[in-house]
Design an enzyme around this catalytic site. Structure first.
Site, PDB file in Angstrom:
ATOM      1  N   ASP A  13       0.805  -1.222   0.000  1.00 50.78           N
ATOM      2  CA  ASP A  13       0.000   0.000   0.000  1.00 50.78           C
ATOM      3  C   ASP A  13       0.837   1.271   0.000  1.00 50.78           C
ATOM      4  O   ASP A  13       0.426   2.305   0.542  1.00 50.78           O
ATOM      5  CB  ASP A  13      -0.974   0.024   1.203  1.00 50.78           C
ATOM      6  CG  ASP A  13      -1.916  -1.155   1.191  1.00 50.78           C
ATOM      7  OD1 ASP A  13      -2.225  -1.652   0.087  1.00 50.78           O
ATOM      8  OD2 ASP A  13      -2.337  -1.583   2.280  1.00 50.78           O
ATOM      9  N   LYS A  16       1.928   2.126  -5.052  1.00 49.52           N
ATOM     10  CA  LYS A  16       2.515   1.564  -6.287  1.00 49.52           C
ATOM     11  C   LYS A  16       1.608   1.813  -7.484  1.00 49.52           C
ATOM     12  O   LYS A  16       2.081   2.147  -8.568  1.00 49.52           O
ATOM     13  CB  LYS A  16       2.733   0.050  -6.122  1.00 49.52           C
ATOM     14  CG  LYS A  16       3.697  -0.311  -5.007  1.00 49.52           C
ATOM     15  CD  LYS A  16       3.789  -1.812  -4.806  1.00 49.52           C
ATOM     16  CE  LYS A  16       2.525  -2.448  -4.297  1.00 49.52           C
ATOM     17  NZ  LYS A  16       2.140  -2.094  -2.931  1.00 49.52           N
ATOM     18  N   GLY A  17       0.276   1.648  -7.278  1.00 52.64           N
ATOM     19  CA  GLY A  17      -0.674   1.812  -8.378  1.00 52.64           C
ATOM     20  C   GLY A  17      -0.537   3.183  -9.005  1.00 52.64           C
ATOM     21  O   GLY A  17      -0.461   3.331 -10.228  1.00 52.64           O
ATOM     22  N   GLY A  40      -4.527  -4.404  -3.769  1.00 50.83           N
ATOM     23  CA  GLY A  40      -5.516  -3.361  -4.066  1.00 50.83           C
ATOM     24  C   GLY A  40      -4.744  -2.127  -4.465  1.00 50.83           C
ATOM     25  O   GLY A  40      -4.088  -1.514  -3.630  1.00 50.83           O
ATOM     26  N   HIS A  41      -4.766  -1.801  -5.737  1.00 51.72           N
ATOM     27  CA  HIS A  41      -3.973  -0.677  -6.251  1.00 51.72           C
ATOM     28  C   HIS A  41      -4.907   0.443  -6.683  1.00 51.72           C
ATOM     29  O   HIS A  41      -5.735   0.256  -7.578  1.00 51.72           O
ATOM     30  CB  HIS A  41      -3.096  -1.141  -7.422  1.00 51.72           C
ATOM     31  CG  HIS A  41      -2.079  -2.159  -7.020  1.00 51.72           C
ATOM     32  ND1 HIS A  41      -1.297  -2.851  -7.913  1.00 51.72           N
ATOM     33  CD2 HIS A  41      -1.705  -2.609  -5.789  1.00 51.72           C
ATOM     34  CE1 HIS A  41      -0.498  -3.678  -7.254  1.00 51.72           C
ATOM     35  NE2 HIS A  41      -0.733  -3.554  -5.972  1.00 51.72           N
ATOM     36  N   THR A  42      -4.774   1.572  -6.040  1.00 51.81           N
ATOM     37  CA  THR A  42      -5.665   2.704  -6.318  1.00 51.81           C
ATOM     38  C   THR A  42      -5.055   3.617  -7.363  1.00 51.81           C
ATOM     39  O   THR A  42      -3.908   4.043  -7.221  1.00 51.81           O
ATOM     40  CB  THR A  42      -5.889   3.529  -5.024  1.00 51.81           C
ATOM     41  OG1 THR A  42      -6.154   2.627  -3.959  1.00 51.81           O
ATOM     42  CG2 THR A  42      -7.031   4.516  -5.193  1.00 51.81           C
ATOM     43  N   THR A 130      -5.806 -11.447   3.846  1.00 53.61           N
ATOM     44  CA  THR A 130      -6.958 -10.839   3.174  1.00 53.61           C
ATOM     45  C   THR A 130      -8.060 -11.870   2.961  1.00 53.61           C
ATOM     46  O   THR A 130      -9.101 -11.550   2.411  1.00 53.61           O
ATOM     47  CB  THR A 130      -6.536 -10.283   1.801  1.00 53.61           C
ATOM     48  OG1 THR A 130      -6.000 -11.359   1.029  1.00 53.61           O
ATOM     49  CG2 THR A 130      -5.483  -9.194   1.939  1.00 53.61           C
ATOM     50  N   GLN A 224       2.065  -6.034  -3.175  1.00 55.63           N
ATOM     51  CA  GLN A 224       2.526  -6.126  -1.785  1.00 55.63           C
ATOM     52  C   GLN A 224       3.844  -5.348  -1.619  1.00 55.63           C
ATOM     53  O   GLN A 224       4.095  -4.425  -2.380  1.00 55.63           O
ATOM     54  CB  GLN A 224       2.660  -7.586  -1.331  1.00 55.63           C
ATOM     55  CG  GLN A 224       1.322  -8.314  -1.197  1.00 55.63           C
ATOM     56  CD  GLN A 224       0.773  -8.858  -2.495  1.00 55.63           C
ATOM     57  OE1 GLN A 224       1.478  -9.515  -3.254  1.00 55.63           O
ATOM     58  NE2 GLN A 224      -0.484  -8.610  -2.773  1.00 55.63           N
ATOM     59  N   THR A 239       3.064 -12.466   2.944  1.00 54.82           N
ATOM     60  CA  THR A 239       2.222 -13.124   1.959  1.00 54.82           C
ATOM     61  C   THR A 239       3.017 -14.313   1.415  1.00 54.82           C
ATOM     62  O   THR A 239       4.119 -14.606   1.891  1.00 54.82           O
ATOM     63  CB  THR A 239       1.756 -12.131   0.871  1.00 54.82           C
ATOM     64  OG1 THR A 239       0.752 -12.776   0.073  1.00 54.82           O
ATOM     65  CG2 THR A 239       2.890 -11.652  -0.030  1.00 54.82           C
ATOM     66  N   ALA A 298      -7.442  -0.757   0.650  1.00 59.75           N
ATOM     67  CA  ALA A 298      -8.145  -0.714  -0.632  1.00 59.75           C
ATOM     68  C   ALA A 298      -8.847  -2.041  -0.940  1.00 59.75           C
ATOM     69  O   ALA A 298      -9.803  -2.068  -1.711  1.00 59.75           O
ATOM     70  CB  ALA A 298      -7.155  -0.375  -1.752  1.00 59.75           C
ATOM     71  N   VAL A 413       2.315  14.175  -3.617  1.00 61.76           N
ATOM     72  CA  VAL A 413       1.747  15.122  -2.646  1.00 61.76           C
ATOM     73  C   VAL A 413       0.215  15.079  -2.678  1.00 61.76           C
ATOM     74  O   VAL A 413      -0.451  16.009  -2.252  1.00 61.76           O
ATOM     75  CB  VAL A 413       2.268  16.559  -2.894  1.00 61.76           C
ATOM     76  CG1 VAL A 413       3.756  16.656  -2.575  1.00 61.76           C
ATOM     77  CG2 VAL A 413       1.990  17.014  -4.326  1.00 61.76           C
TER      78      VAL A 413
END
Ligand code: GDP
Ligand code: IMO
Ligand code: MG
Length: 423
Positions: A13, A16-17, A40-42, A130, A224, A239, A298, A413
């Site tokens: 988290d 990375k996304g 979960g990549h936002t 998860t 991850q 994981t 996410a 930012v």
């Protein structure tokens, strides 16, 4: 030709996304090489928020090819849900845009049920997974008893292999007094998924070799983070895949010699979801971030645990992954703080460490040695260049770079693509 690896430097988290999305503009192919729908990549693209789990973030761009590599564990129903979700948003995923390795392992309903059962059985020692069945899927792979994506193209064989695995796992679930799998229902779901996913199957190492030979630019989207790696993480609170740079090669079939750039993504502080030691954890700081509506998972929505930046972790991650650069996200999360702590070393049994000990019992006893710096007091979310950042924020970046052993070349930012500063 270029081959850039993006790796999380902490416990996942890190953002990375968003960084992959930013770098995709210059890439031809985006590859996921490990993990599953635990990720979960936002990504916020054109003002719209997307949370991607199995799908490489590059899918949000036109004209890019996405690859789900052999190192991924793939839940067919979950991937189709993502494909359908994107279609509802007007983003049709065509087989020419997404290639799924026929050697990727399938993550199936019994994996999820075994994951939940094992977690329940561990009680207070639970990993806090998860519950997506990731550990049991990789377990079958390593045990050489898994079902691979290539079988999706052979329905009879697939049904036969699935039946054998359901029998085996139902016996385990039944012995534990747990609910079992209804084969007829689940095989029908699986065969429907197989029909829809067949057109996406490919020999992806071969595709990637050809792409490299044609001079294409590849981007590897790590899932991850380094300390969730099965070998290098805080075992057993990890994981089940190699989340570190080497995993990008084994999980895709691309040679280490082809890698041209390795970027570590770090948050300007540290977070972790799930159980396990966390040397710089600080509840007050966590409450402050949660109060700002930040740091909720996410994938599972869980509140993330929060703490100060830990340069022991990021420095060691730089050495394990060979980072050329660090992308530091969420700098704005520290806006408004008067003083900022940063962990430079650990203390263990009277000695100083600049690496995390591998035994969890030792790691749990490590105490942080902090440096303190002045905060910058002002909002950084409007900055668009490094030069726009307050001097004290730049001093923080410099200190992180010098302790971590790699220059900070990208800074986040805010969650939006435009809130990315590049040096
Ligand atoms: P990933 O799993 O590494 O892709 O990261 P996640 O998407 O799970 O979590 C990162 C969170 O931070 C997401 O909500 C992002 O939208 C957000 N984010 C990423 N970079 C920044 C940043 O620089 N500032 C802020 N405020 N949010 C960011
Ligand atoms: P991204 O790619 C943060 C954590 C879980 C748990 C441990 C094992 O979004 O950074 P698993 O389900 O994999 O067996 O759980 O790993 N975990 C993550 N934490 N980000 C992730 O992915 C994670 N994927 C797994 O919370 O502690
Ligand atoms: Mg995530």
């Amino acid at each position: 030709m270029s081959c850039t690896i993006i790796v999380g430097t902490q416990w996942g988290d890190e953002g990375k996304g968003k960084i992959v999305d930013y770098l995709t503009e210059d890439a031809d192919v985006v590859v996921r090489a490990q993990g599953g729908h635990n990720a979960g990549h936002t990504v916020i693209a054109d003002g719209e928020k997307h949370v991607l789990h199995l799908m490489p973030s590059g899918i949000l761009w036109q004209g890019k090819t996405c690859v789900i590599g052999n190192g991924v564990v793939l839940d067919p129903a979950s991937l189709l849900k993502e494909i359908d979700g994107l279609a509802e948003k007007g983003l049709e995923v065509k087989p020419s845009q997404l290639l799924i390795s026929d050697a990727a392992h399938l993550n199936l309903p019994y994996h999820r049920m075994l994951d939940a059962a094992r977690e329940a059985g561990l009680g207070e020692r639970a990993i806090g997974t998860t519950r997506r069945g990731i550990g049991p899927s990789y377990g079958d792979k390593i045990d050489r008893s898994g079902i691979r994506a290539g079988d999706l193209a052979y329905p009879d064989l697939l049904a036969e292999r699935f039946a054998a695995k359901v029998r085996e796992n139902n016996a385990i679930l039944m012995a534990a007094g747990l609910e079992t799998i209804d084969f007829d229902t689940e095989v029908a779901v699986l065969l429907d998924c197989a029909l829809r996913l067949q057109p996406f199957l490919a020999n992806t190492p071969n595709f990637l070799h050809k792409a490299l030979a044609a001079g294409k630019d590849l981007l590897f989207e790590g899932a991850q983070g380094t300390y969730l790696d099965i070998d290098h993480g805080t075992y057993p609170f990890v994981t089940s895949s190699n989340t570190t740079a080497g995993g990008a090669c084994t999980g895709s079939g691309v040679s280490p010699r082809a890698i041209t750039r390795s970027i570590g993504v770090a948050k300007a502080y540290t977070t972790r979801v799930g159980s396990g030691p966390f040397v710089t954890e600080n509840e007050d700081f966590g409450e402050r971030l949660h109060g700002m509506g930040r740091e909720f998972g996410a994938t599972t929505g869980r509140a993330r645990r929060c703490g100060w930046f830990d340069a022991v972790l990021v420095g060691y991650a730089t050495r394990v992954n060979g980072f050329d650069e660090i992308a530091l996200t969420n700098l704005d999360g520290l806006d408004g703080l008067e003083r900022i702590k940063l962990c430079s070393h650990y203390e263990l049994d009277g000695g100083r460490l600049d690496y995390p000990p591998s035994r969890i019992e030792d790691y749990t006893r490590c105490q942080p040695i902090y440096e303190e710096m002045d905060g910058w007091g002002v909002d950084t979310t409007q900055a668009r260049n490094f030069e726009d950042l307050p001097e004290k924020a730049r001093a923080y970046l410099d200190r992180i770079a010098s302790l971590s052993g790699a220059p900070v070349t990208i800074v986040g930012v805010g969650p939006d693509r435009s809130q990315t500063l590049v040096q």
